[in-house]
Motif scaffolding. Sequence first.
Motif, PDB file in Angstrom:
ATOM      1  N   THR A   1       1.091   0.787  -9.738  1.00  9.25           N
ATOM      2  CA  THR A   1       1.715  -0.204  -8.862  1.00  9.25           C
ATOM      3  C   THR A   1       1.943  -1.525  -9.586  1.00  9.25           C
ATOM      4  OG1 THR A   1       0.809   0.819  -6.869  1.00  9.25           O
ATOM      5  CG2 THR A   1       1.439  -1.490  -6.709  1.00  9.25           C
TER       6      THR A   1
ATOM      7  N   THR B   1      -4.670   4.313  -3.479  1.00  9.09           N
ATOM      8  CA  THR B   1      -3.885   3.467  -4.377  1.00  9.09           C
ATOM      9  C   THR B   1      -3.955   3.961  -5.823  1.00  9.09           C
ATOM     10  OG1 THR B   1      -5.717   1.927  -4.772  1.00  9.09           O
ATOM     11  CG2 THR B   1      -4.250   1.456  -2.914  1.00  9.09           C
TER      12      THR B   1
ATOM     13  N   ASP C   1      -0.364   4.948  -2.115  1.00  7.43           N
ATOM     14  CA  ASP C   1       0.112   3.852  -1.275  1.00  7.43           C
ATOM     15  C   ASP C   1       0.033   2.511  -2.002  1.00  7.43           C
ATOM     16  OD1 ASP C   1       0.269   5.562   1.162  1.00  7.43           O
ATOM     17  OD2 ASP C   1      -1.901   5.651   0.866  1.00  7.43           O
ATOM     18  N   VAL C   2       0.823   1.566  -1.528  1.00  8.85           N
ATOM     19  CA  VAL C   2       0.723   0.180  -1.980  1.00  8.85           C
ATOM     20  C   VAL C   2      -0.569  -0.406  -1.417  1.00  8.85           C
ATOM     21  CG1 VAL C   2       1.772  -2.117  -1.834  1.00  8.85           C
ATOM     22  CG2 VAL C   2       3.225  -0.086  -2.093  1.00  8.85           C
TER      23      VAL C   2
ATOM     24  N   GLN D   1       9.018   1.508  -0.327  1.00  9.04           N
ATOM     25  CA  GLN D   1       7.950   0.725   0.287  1.00  9.04           C
ATOM     26  C   GLN D   1       7.501  -0.409  -0.636  1.00  9.04           C
ATOM     27  OE1 GLN D   1       4.980   3.644   1.344  1.00  9.04           O
ATOM     28  NE2 GLN D   1       6.447   4.823   2.556  1.00  9.04           N
ATOM     29  N   LEU D   2       7.355  -0.125  -1.924  1.00 11.19           N
ATOM     30  CA  LEU D   2       6.990  -1.178  -2.870  1.00 11.19           C
ATOM     31  C   LEU D   2       8.082  -2.242  -2.934  1.00 11.19           C
ATOM     32  CD1 LEU D   2       5.104  -2.347  -5.036  1.00 11.19           C
ATOM     33  CD2 LEU D   2       6.314  -0.944  -6.723  1.00 11.19           C
TER      34      LEU D   2
ATOM     35  N   GLU E   1       5.026  -0.950 -11.792  1.00  9.77           N
ATOM     36  CA  GLU E   1       6.270  -0.833 -11.018  1.00  9.77           C
ATOM     37  C   GLU E   1       6.656  -2.166 -10.380  1.00  9.77           C
ATOM     38  OE1 GLU E   1       6.500   3.814  -9.681  1.00  9.77           O
ATOM     39  OE2 GLU E   1       5.256   2.492  -8.447  1.00  9.77           O
ATOM     40  N   LYS E   2       5.691  -2.894  -9.891  1.00 12.45           N
ATOM     41  CA  LYS E   2       5.970  -4.210  -9.306  1.00 12.45           C
ATOM     42  C   LYS E   2       6.553  -5.146 -10.359  1.00 12.45           C
ATOM     43  CE  LYS E   2       3.531  -8.142  -7.159  1.00 12.45           C
ATOM     44  NZ  LYS E   2       3.535  -9.067  -8.325  1.00 12.45           N
TER      45      LYS E   2
END
Length: 239
Positions: free
Chosen positions: A91, A86, A69-70, A116-117, A94-95
């Motif tokens: 993340t 997480t 999850d984020v 979602q991200l 990817e962000k």
Amino acid sequence: MTIPLIGITLDSEDPGGYSNMPWYALRQNYADVITASGGLPLALPHEPEQVDAYLEKLDGLVVTGGAFDVDPSMFGATTRHDTVVTKDRRTEFEKNMAQAMLSADKPVLGICGGQQLLHVILGGTLIQHIPDEVNDALAHEQPNPRTEAGHDVAVVPGTLLHRIVGTETLDVNSAHHQAAKDVSDNITVNAVAPDGVIEGIEDNRYKFCLGVQWHPEYLISNGDKQILDAFIAACETDK
């Protein structure tokens, strides 16, 4: 015209199973569908400091899903549901990668957790656990195989997604316990499940910025193939 180079983000796993060292993972069908739609897939290790180098070479980006999850702190939540898991380095990469691609107006497709991200990057928040926040929720973690539909979605007329799939109803698979919640002014909701859960988003400020909560790489409908074809078409350049 050269074949567009498409970055696909990898999942990361702790030691155990495949290797006694940390390892990356990617289902083959992510790469298969990119190839079938005319792209050249490139798996992306989680190297945040290499974002600019990747950006220079890539024509498009697929942010994939995974069993994680984020971090709720990314969208301003002050509590964290017990089910939240997480993968912070993934993340972060990817962000940064998605933001860089969007800043360069290069196409981005977010799939499941990738959607979602993308939603958070664009200023939205997330439902941390659907059963706790949605009354009479569907089984969004469907019990049947992912190669079959879990439910359908209503596609919003006038959206990019609607122009791509050409239908107002689409059968989709479902493998998530979180979902998009509050939307920002930049986000257009383009698909909704029968229980009201947001299933797709887009941001029309960009050439191609699309997120879907399902997994089109399984090609369970013609719409899935059309989504991937449209994404690759948007990535084509005259290099």
